[in-house]
Structures are given as structure tokens and as C-alpha cells.
Enzyme design. Structure first.
Site, PDB file in Angstrom:
ATOM      1  N   SER A   1       0.836  -1.195   0.000  1.00 45.77           N
ATOM      2  CA  SER A   1       0.000   0.000   0.000  1.00 45.77           C
ATOM      3  C   SER A   1       0.874   1.250   0.000  1.00 45.77           C
ATOM      4  O   SER A   1       1.684   1.446  -0.896  1.00 45.77           O
ATOM      5  CB  SER A   1      -0.962  -0.039   1.199  1.00 45.77           C
ATOM      6  OG  SER A   1      -1.964   0.943   1.085  1.00 45.77           O
TER       7      SER A   1
ATOM      8  N   HIS B   1      -5.001  -5.377  -0.841  1.00 45.44           N
ATOM      9  CA  HIS B   1      -5.752  -5.070   0.369  1.00 45.44           C
ATOM     10  C   HIS B   1      -6.829  -6.124   0.644  1.00 45.44           C
ATOM     11  O   HIS B   1      -7.465  -6.615  -0.272  1.00 45.44           O
ATOM     12  CB  HIS B   1      -6.422  -3.704   0.243  1.00 45.44           C
ATOM     13  CG  HIS B   1      -5.475  -2.554   0.242  1.00 45.44           C
ATOM     14  ND1 HIS B   1      -4.718  -2.215  -0.860  1.00 45.44           N
ATOM     15  CD2 HIS B   1      -5.169  -1.650   1.208  1.00 45.44           C
ATOM     16  CE1 HIS B   1      -3.989  -1.141  -0.564  1.00 45.44           C
ATOM     17  NE2 HIS B   1      -4.238  -0.788   0.675  1.00 45.44           N
TER      18      HIS B   1
ATOM     19  N   GLU C   1      -2.020  -3.129  -7.775  1.00 50.66           N
ATOM     20  CA  GLU C   1      -3.165  -3.365  -6.908  1.00 50.66           C
ATOM     21  C   GLU C   1      -3.689  -2.017  -6.445  1.00 50.66           C
ATOM     22  O   GLU C   1      -2.982  -1.001  -6.508  1.00 50.66           O
ATOM     23  CB  GLU C   1      -2.785  -4.258  -5.728  1.00 50.66           C
ATOM     24  CG  GLU C   1      -1.798  -3.656  -4.733  1.00 50.66           C
ATOM     25  CD  GLU C   1      -2.439  -2.814  -3.638  1.00 50.66           C
ATOM     26  OE1 GLU C   1      -3.601  -3.062  -3.284  1.00 50.66           O
ATOM     27  OE2 GLU C   1      -1.766  -1.884  -3.148  1.00 50.66           O
TER      28      GLU C   1
END
Length: 318
Positions: free
Chosen positions: A120, A280, A218
Site C-alpha cells: 500500500s 488489500h 493493486e
């Protein structure tokens, strides 16, 4: 200080495996985590067979950051340069890693390879490792994922820290809902991470070096039109054209951007492996970034062409 230039070798040096009882440095380079979850981190790592050293940023708070920039940068450097620390795990993502890019001495962080686990917002930091020819582990973080994980860590890929990951190993995990895929094979380093963070680095000295790699992407919580804007930025910057192929992880928390991904990736005619279980959400698995692989998009597999984690010379552990 700017990151160092990539090494000329095609294969990155493998990371050392962790012996039982290894000391893990826990840092918080981005946002703060609830105190209750911080308190459970030592037991979580102990259950994995390791000891924990929590750095001061883990308990610090400054608005949306886990302490001020100086503290978080100091902790990051301390964890990587301390010879007692065998691996560095992140508490959580959120926001703030990018603020440290020009505050840490990159040659010091890169001098001794250690497993660095995160994803992330941590993409901003991990990109500097892969840019320099190092391997990092895109994977679940302690407070945001592992302390409450319904899945044992080994099933998320953490067993490679103990057992190693050697050349010739083939990974073909159960794939999740496919966003968009194109058959074929391609070979190169797996690089990438969070789409928003990759786009945010463009035009800076810290931009992700995608050349000749397999670009992993992602994302979470971005509507399709915002995914379109991010991919448009990567296309105009020439980033998408530099990749030999694409690995698509989770795009969660919003309407599927499958049509948008097809708009940008199909015209390139490169293999696209979709539905890789990384990103996630619960059950996300570790994906080594910076490792050289052969990707078979049709079979949904990655075959590692190099040792990714191996016992350090003279370590005496398997």
C-alpha cells in the site's frame, strides 16, 4: 539523498532466511495504528517464531502520521542498519511514506539486504529497493492485517521467511475474480505495488523503474474513472509500454475497473495475469518484488528464476 543506481546484475541478491528467534524490527513509516493492535504485535510475531523490537514511531502520533517525519525516518534507518535486526516489518500503511524519501540515507538502508514486508503506502519506499536491484516482500502488515488475520501467516506466504524460496519454485495460487487477462508468457523482475503510489512518484527522482519488468498493480477504494486517470498518467509517461507483462492483484472496495484495465493494457499486446491474491483485504499473500520470474498468464503461475530467500553463508540454519 537520492537512491543509488541499480546494479548491473540481472538477478538481485537473495534475502537471508530468518532463523528461529530472529529479531524483527517493527516500524511505522506511514500512518498510526490503534494502541490495542500495537500491543498485540509482540505476541503475533512470537507465534511466528520471532522476537519483536518496536521502534518509537509505532506508539507516536501526529495527526494522520505515526509521529513526525524525523522520527519515522530515524526509525527506518535504525531498523535497517542495526545488525541485530534480521527483518523489518511495517505496522500499517495509510499515508506518509513518501514524506521520507528525501530524508533517509538510501545507501545505508540498502547496504545489508533484509526482508522488508509491507504494501500500500509502503510502495513509495519499496520502489527504491527494487530500483536499486533489491528484493522486498509485498505482503500483509502487522497491525492492519496480521494481528486479526483469520488465516495462519504461513498460508499467507510467511513460511518463505523460515524455509526459503529457491530458483525453480513454481507458484500457482488459487486466483481470485479476474479483472482482465491476456494469455502468454514473459520473463523479468516483478516490480510495482499500489497504483496510486506508483503514479504519485512520476516526475520525481524516486519514480519506479519499470523497464523490462513485469508490472504488478493493486488498488483499493478508487472508482473506475480514477483508475482510468492513474493509468492514463502511466501511459502518457511511457511506463506501461516499458513493461514486458502485467500481474493484476486486488482492486477492492469499489466497482470493478476491468473495462478500464482492458482499455489500457490490451493495446499493448503483452501477457496479463489477473486475479493474483495480493493487495488489500483478508487473505492477501506475500509477493516478492524485485525477483526474476517467468510468468505464464495462461496457467496463472510464476516460476522463480533465482533464489529469493536463502540461508546466509555460514548461518547454519535451513
Amino acid at each position: 539523498m537520492s537512491p543509488i543506481a541499480p546494479e548491473s546484475s540481472a538477478f538481485a541478491a537473495p534475502l537471508p532466511t530468518l532463523p528461529p528467534g530472529a529479531l524483527v524490527g517493527v516500524v511505522a513509516p506511514a500512518g498510526p495504528a490503534p494502541e490495542e493492535k500495537i500491543a498485540r504485535i509482540p505476541a503475533t510475531l512470537e507465534a511466528m517464531g520471532y522476537r519483536a523490537r518496536l521502534y518509537p514511531s509505532c506508539q507516536a502520533r501526529k495527526g494522520f502520521l505515526s509521529g513526525d517525519d524525523a522520527l519515522r525516518a530515524t526509525d527506518l534507518e535504525a531498523a535497517f542498519t542495526d545488525p541485530e535486526i534480521a527483518a523489518v516489518f511495517s505496522v500499517r500503511g495509510g499515508y506518509g511514506s513518501g514524506r521520507l524519501l528525501d530524508r533517509v540515507a538510501w545507501p545505508r538502508l540498502l547496504a545489508q539486504p533484509k526482508p522488508f514486508v509491507g504494501y500500500s503506502d509502503l510502495t513509495a519506499l519499496q520502489a527504491q529497493f527494487t530500483n536499486a536491484g533489491r528484493i522486498v516482500l509485498h505482503g500483509p502488515m502487522l497491525a492492519s492485517d496480521l494481528v486479526d488475520s483469520p488465516v495462519p501467516p504461513d498460508q499467507l506466504g510467511f513460511g518463505i521467511l523460515r524455509n526459503g524460496l529457491r530458483a525453480g519454485t513454481r507458484w500457482a495460487p488459487a486466483r481470485e475474480a479476474s479483472l482482465f487477462s491476456l494469455p502468454g508468457t514473459a520473463e523479468g523482475r516483478v516490480i510495482g505495488g499500489n497504483l496510486s503510489l506508483i503514479a504519485s512518484l512520476l516526475g520525481t527522482p524516486y519514480a519506479l523503474d519499470v523497464r523490462g519488468g513485469l508490472l504488478f498493480l493493486e488498488e483499493i477504494g478508487e472508482a473506475p474513472y480514477r483508475v482510468d486517470r492513474l493509468l492514463q498518467q502511466l501511459r502518457h509517461a511511457g511506463v506501461l509500454a516499458e513493461a514486458r507483462g502485467f500481474i493484476l492483484g486486488r482492486f477492492s472496495g469499489t466497482e470493478s475497473p476491468a473495462d478500464v484495465l482492458a482499455d489500457y493494457l490490451a493495446p499493448l499486446g503483452r501477457p496479463v495475469l489477473s486475479g493474483w491474491p495480493a493487495g488489500h483485504g483478508p487473505g492477501a499473500q506475500i509477493l516478492p518484488l524485485g525477483a526474476h520470474v517467468t510468468m505464464d498468464a495462461s496457467a496463472g503461475s510464476l516460476t522463480f528464476r533465482q533464489d529469493v530467500l536463502a540461508p546466509a553463508a555460514g548461518s547454519g540454519h535451513a
